[in-house]
Scaffold this motif. Structure first.
Motif, short mmCIF file in Angstrom:
data_model
loop_
_atom_site.label_atom_id
_atom_site.label_comp_id
_atom_site.label_asym_id
_atom_site.label_seq_id
_atom_site.Cartn_x
_atom_site.Cartn_y
_atom_site.Cartn_z
N ILE A 1 43.04 33.46 37.39
CA ILE A 1 42.79 32.32 38.72
C ILE A 1 41.42 33.24 39.40
CG2 ILE A 1 45.48 31.48 39.14
CD1 ILE A 1 46.02 33.94 40.63
N ALA A 2 40.44 33.70 39.52
CA ALA A 2 40.16 34.51 39.66
C ALA A 2 38.60 33.31 40.43
CB ALA A 2 38.98 35.11 38.41
N PHE A 3 38.49 32.79 39.74
CA PHE A 3 38.07 31.32 40.52
C PHE A 3 38.74 31.19 42.13
CE2 PHE A 3 35.71 27.95 42.52
CZ PHE A 3 34.86 27.69 42.17
N LEU A 4 40.27 31.36 41.98
CA LEU A 4 40.54 30.31 43.19
C LEU A 4 40.75 31.61 44.32
CD1 LEU A 4 42.41 28.51 44.20
CD2 LEU A 4 44.34 29.58 42.91
N MET A 5 41.29 32.71 43.35
CA MET A 5 40.84 33.63 44.19
C MET A 5 39.82 34.14 45.73
SD MET A 5 43.51 37.08 42.56
CE MET A 5 42.00 37.51 41.22
#
Length: 284
Positions: A34-38
């Protein structure tokens, strides 16, 4: 109904999912997934990102990012149709989430893409999924013990899994195989495992290729009287495995485990009667 069945299965296994997700490997994988989402949604960071949205809002997905996420979601759903265990379902979601993150980061900024890809490679090389550590009735062979055990008693039927610790398919299958051993193991029907990734001579002798391209791992082989009777998956003329699903139901049906178990119980009773006769003879 097609959507209800997997949902009910997920809810049934929800306690297990929580248990697995709390392990360090899955915690780290979840954050990477979920790195890009964060980054896209975190105030104070997202304002500095570029965007192709018409309203210029950098803290929301643009149409191309949504398209990429929808496409990867469709692939996950297709892959999970063939998944056997909850670990495989979770593994597929994590894997393709990381693929989506790589694409999205490279599209956003090549430097961020390279950084994220480097982190993924380091994580892959240094971290491995946790091995199954639950209950089982399985004997582990090495290159010196496997032949002796298979030939020790001709009345005993062996089901042996040829596996490698580095194989994700073998790791996912471990819990299924352990469960079968708990249900069917007895004096006349036994379960074994041998790590062909570690013992290359065993791999050659029993003709189980450890090449990822052959897709022969794991391989289940049925031995009776020390001789191979059948194996799954089967291997074609090009030495590649014929596609076969390692579900518990398939294994029970293909290896006829219910019938083998009933015959093995008779062997167990025969052994018990023989011991009783010896005890009576000693008393007389």
């Amino acid at each position: 109904m097609a959507l209800l069945t997997p949902l009910l299965a997920f809810l049934y296994h929800l306690p297990q999912v929580y248990k697995w997700l709390l392990k360090p490997y899955y915690v780290a994988s979840l954050f990477m997934s979920i790195a890009f989402l964060m980054i896209r949604k975190t105030p104070g960071i997202c304002e500095h990102l570029s965007t192709q949205r018409e309203d210029g809002n950098p803290c929301d997905f643009d149409w191309r990012e949504v398209e990429i996420l929808m496409f990867l979601s469709a692939i996950v759903m297709m892959k999970n149709r063939r998944a056997i265990t909850v670990e495989q379902h979770v593994g597929n979601i994590i894997l393709f989430s990381k693929v989506a993150n790589v694409i999205l980061f490279f599209r956003l900024d090549i430097r961020m893409g390279l950084l994220y890809l480097t982190l993924c490679i380091v994580f892959l090389m240094t971290c491995k999924p946790p091995l199954y550590m639950g209950p089982e009735y399985i004997k582990y062979f090495n290159d010196k013990t496997i032949d002796d055990e298979l030939e020790r008693d001709n009345r005993v039927t062996w089901i042996v899994e040829f596996f490698a610790n580095w194989s994700p398919e073998c790791q996912s299958f471990a819990a299924v195989y352990a469960d079968l051993s708990l249900k069917y193991n007895c004096a006349g029907l036994k379960f074994g495992k041998v790590d062909v990734g570690r013992y290359g001579e065993v791999s050659k002798k029993y003709k189980v290729s450890t090449s990822p391209l052959s897709k022969q791992l794991p391989s289940l082989v049925l031995f009776q009287g020390g001789k191979e009777v059948m194996r799954r998956p089967q291997v074609d003329k090009k030495f590649r495995a014929v596609s076969w699903s390692f579900t518990e139901e398939n294994i029970i049906r293909e290896f006829n485990l219910n019938e083998l178990y009933q015959k093995s119980k008779k062997l167990n009773k025969t052994k018990g009667d023989g011991e009783d006769q010896k005890d009576r003879a000693g008393v007389d």
